[in-house]
Design an enzyme around this catalytic site. Structure first.
Site, PDB file in Angstrom:
ATOM      1  N   ARG A  58      -2.960  -2.042 -30.258  1.00 50.08           N
ATOM      2  CA  ARG A  58      -2.681  -3.411 -29.769  1.00 50.08           C
ATOM      3  C   ARG A  58      -3.544  -4.420 -30.525  1.00 50.08           C
ATOM      4  NH1 ARG A  58       1.411  -5.420 -27.608  1.00 50.08           N
ATOM      5  NH2 ARG A  58       1.474  -3.816 -25.975  1.00 50.08           N
ATOM      6  N   GLN A  76      10.931   0.401 -29.275  1.00 47.48           N
ATOM      7  CA  GLN A  76      10.560  -0.989 -29.558  1.00 47.48           C
ATOM      8  C   GLN A  76       9.787  -1.101 -30.863  1.00 47.48           C
ATOM      9  OE1 GLN A  76      10.750  -4.048 -27.908  1.00 47.48           O
ATOM     10  NE2 GLN A  76       8.684  -4.881 -27.638  1.00 47.48           N
ATOM     11  N   ARG A  81       5.007   2.154 -37.143  1.00 46.38           N
ATOM     12  CA  ARG A  81       3.656   1.882 -36.612  1.00 46.38           C
ATOM     13  C   ARG A  81       3.115   3.039 -35.772  1.00 46.38           C
ATOM     14  NH1 ARG A  81       4.352  -2.519 -31.673  1.00 46.38           N
ATOM     15  NH2 ARG A  81       5.786  -1.256 -30.403  1.00 46.38           N
ATOM     16  N   HIS A 159       3.702  -7.817 -37.628  1.00 50.17           N
ATOM     17  CA  HIS A 159       3.472  -8.344 -36.274  1.00 50.17           C
ATOM     18  C   HIS A 159       2.008  -8.800 -36.110  1.00 50.17           C
ATOM     19  CE1 HIS A 159       3.532  -8.512 -31.911  1.00 50.17           C
ATOM     20  NE2 HIS A 159       4.779  -8.121 -31.859  1.00 50.17           N
ATOM     21  N   ASP A 204       8.006 -16.650 -26.753  1.00 46.55           N
ATOM     22  CA  ASP A 204       8.490 -15.474 -27.498  1.00 46.55           C
ATOM     23  C   ASP A 204       9.732 -15.914 -28.262  1.00 46.55           C
ATOM     24  OD1 ASP A 204       9.160 -11.995 -26.544  1.00 46.55           O
ATOM     25  OD2 ASP A 204       9.179 -13.047 -28.478  1.00 46.55           O
ATOM     26  N   GLU A 263       4.549 -13.961 -36.783  1.00 47.55           N
ATOM     27  CA  GLU A 263       4.961 -12.731 -37.464  1.00 47.55           C
ATOM     28  C   GLU A 263       5.991 -13.018 -38.556  1.00 47.55           C
ATOM     29  OE1 GLU A 263       5.087 -11.448 -32.881  1.00 47.55           O
ATOM     30  OE2 GLU A 263       6.406 -10.323 -34.207  1.00 47.55           O
TER      31      GLU A 263
HETATM   32  O1  TA6 Z   1       6.684 -10.108 -31.157  1.00 49.68           O
HETATM   33  C1  TA6 Z   1       7.231 -10.404 -29.948  1.00 49.68           C
HETATM   34  C2  TA6 Z   1       7.583  -9.133 -29.184  1.00 49.68           C
HETATM   35  O2  TA6 Z   1       8.851  -8.658 -29.561  1.00 49.68           O
HETATM   36  C3  TA6 Z   1       7.498  -9.473 -27.700  1.00 49.68           C
HETATM   37  O3  TA6 Z   1       8.775  -9.496 -27.106  1.00 49.68           O
HETATM   38  C4  TA6 Z   1       6.571  -8.399 -27.140  1.00 49.68           C
HETATM   39  O4  TA6 Z   1       7.316  -7.292 -26.706  1.00 49.68           O
HETATM   40  C5  TA6 Z   1       5.712  -8.089 -28.350  1.00 49.68           C
HETATM   41  O5  TA6 Z   1       6.636  -8.085 -29.435  1.00 49.68           O
HETATM   42  C6  TA6 Z   1       4.859  -6.840 -28.238  1.00 49.68           C
HETATM   43  O6  TA6 Z   1       5.639  -5.697 -28.345  1.00 49.68           O
HETATM   44  P1  TA6 Z   1       4.893  -4.265 -28.247  1.00 49.68           P
HETATM   45  O7  TA6 Z   1       5.966  -3.250 -28.359  1.00 49.68           O
HETATM   46  O8  TA6 Z   1       3.906  -4.205 -29.390  1.00 49.68           O
HETATM   47  O9  TA6 Z   1       4.156  -4.279 -26.920  1.00 49.68           O
END
Ligand code: TA6
Length: 296
Positions: A58, A76, A81, A159, A204, A263
């Site tokens: 994080r 996601q 990563r 990111h 966001d 990002e």
């Molecule tokens: O960068 C924005 C985003 O897509 C948010 O919607 C939030 O989910 C963030 O990324 C963090 O995502 P993660 O999977 O790293 O917790």
């Protein structure tokens, strides 16, 4: 040099002659630290970050590939990563103008298991470099190495979590009047108003067709982060704010006050590569005294 980081995970420390430094974990090809020549940390890293696969670290600069967000079938932000990258000791010549000597080349190829969830073979080469003035430069080169003649498409983001003194005293310049998709309003498309973006709540947004240069002004530190990007037309701006911060186990309740994600990304129009084709996405970060930047 290569050494052991948190939980014994391997990382590389880059040091530039004038004192700036960076740290990159082989886990995720993940930059977790970028310090200027006064030793000040410029990236945000949560005090609760979990350095343990398969959870992404994080903070720092997670690499989102082959998918940004959860638009498709993958987890996601894709799996790059969450994988252990390798050091690439003999990369093809890097067509870059940087004269940097403090750099590391990493490479990621899909495993058998990866091919089950994303049936394409690729080589993802990442160069992390420190420039002479302490700039941090990331160059991604992604090549389609499919032998079945099949093209593939992907979305991508660096990111990046910037460290800021107080999110309520931060402005972002360069995204005025642009269209954006609002992730908090069903990804609907809106147009940004005409002046710098300021922050007083969760945000966001995926800004579309953004300029090469975006500036993040930290009032208290009298410091401006400048992003320069190439091959990355979009820019995501994210801060979870207080409510969402409390739902994140690897993020302190108050930490939203001291970070902002801007990002550099390719999201709206996925990148499509035929076998043999290569895509490049470059990001250059610098941190300059604000007075210098305000007039620019
Ligand atoms: O960068 C924005 C985003 O897509 C948010 O919607 C939030 O989910 C963030 O990324 C963090 O995502 P993660 O999977 O790293 O917790």
């Amino acid at each position: 040099e290569v050494c052991k980081g948190v939980n014994g995970l391997e990382m590389v420390v880059l040091r530039e002659a004038r004192g700036s430094s960076a740290e990159v974990y082989l886990y995720g090809g993940h930059v977790t630290s970028w310090k200027n020549d006064h030793g000040e940390e410029l990236l945000f890293l949560s005090s609760k970050a979990i350095f343990k696969p398969p959870k992404a670290i994080r903070g720092g600069i997670p690499i989102c590939f082959p998918q940004f967000s959860n638009h498709g079938s993958l987890e996601q932000h894709g799996f790059a990563r969450n994988r252990i990258w390798s050091i690439d000791n003999d990369p093809p010549p890097f067509p870059t103008n940087s004269s940097s000597r403090a750099f590391i080349d990493l490479i990621l190829r899909p495993t058998e298991d990866d091919m089950k969830i994303w049936p394409h073979s690729f080589e993802f080469r990442l160069r992390v470099a420190l420039g002479p003035g302490g700039d941090l430069m990331l160059t991604s080169r992604i090549r389609n190495t499919n032998s079945d003649g099949k093209p593939f498409s992907f979305t991508f983001a660096y990111h990046t979590y910037f460290s800021v003194s107080d999110i309520c005293e931060v402005r972002v310049e360069g995204l005025e009047t642009l269209d954006y998709l609002d992730n908090l309003q069903n990804k609907e498309r809106f147009t940004e108003q005409g002046d710098a973006i300021t922050f007083e709540a969760e945000i966001d947004k995926i800004y579309l067709s953004t300029p090469t240069k975006i500036a993040i002004l930290d009032h208290e530190k009298k410091r401006t982060f400048v992003l320069r990007k190439d091959g990355l037309p979009d820019a995501v701006v994210w801060n979870p704010w207080d409510k969402k911060a409390k739902t994140m186990a690897d993020f302190g309740d108050e930490e939203y006050k001291h970070m902002l994600c801007v990002e550099a990304a390719a999201i709206e129009k996925p990148v499509t590569l035929k076998p043999g084709e290569e895509w490049r996405g470059r990001l250059e970060l610098s941190a300059v005294p604000s007075s210098y930047c305000s007039g620019q």
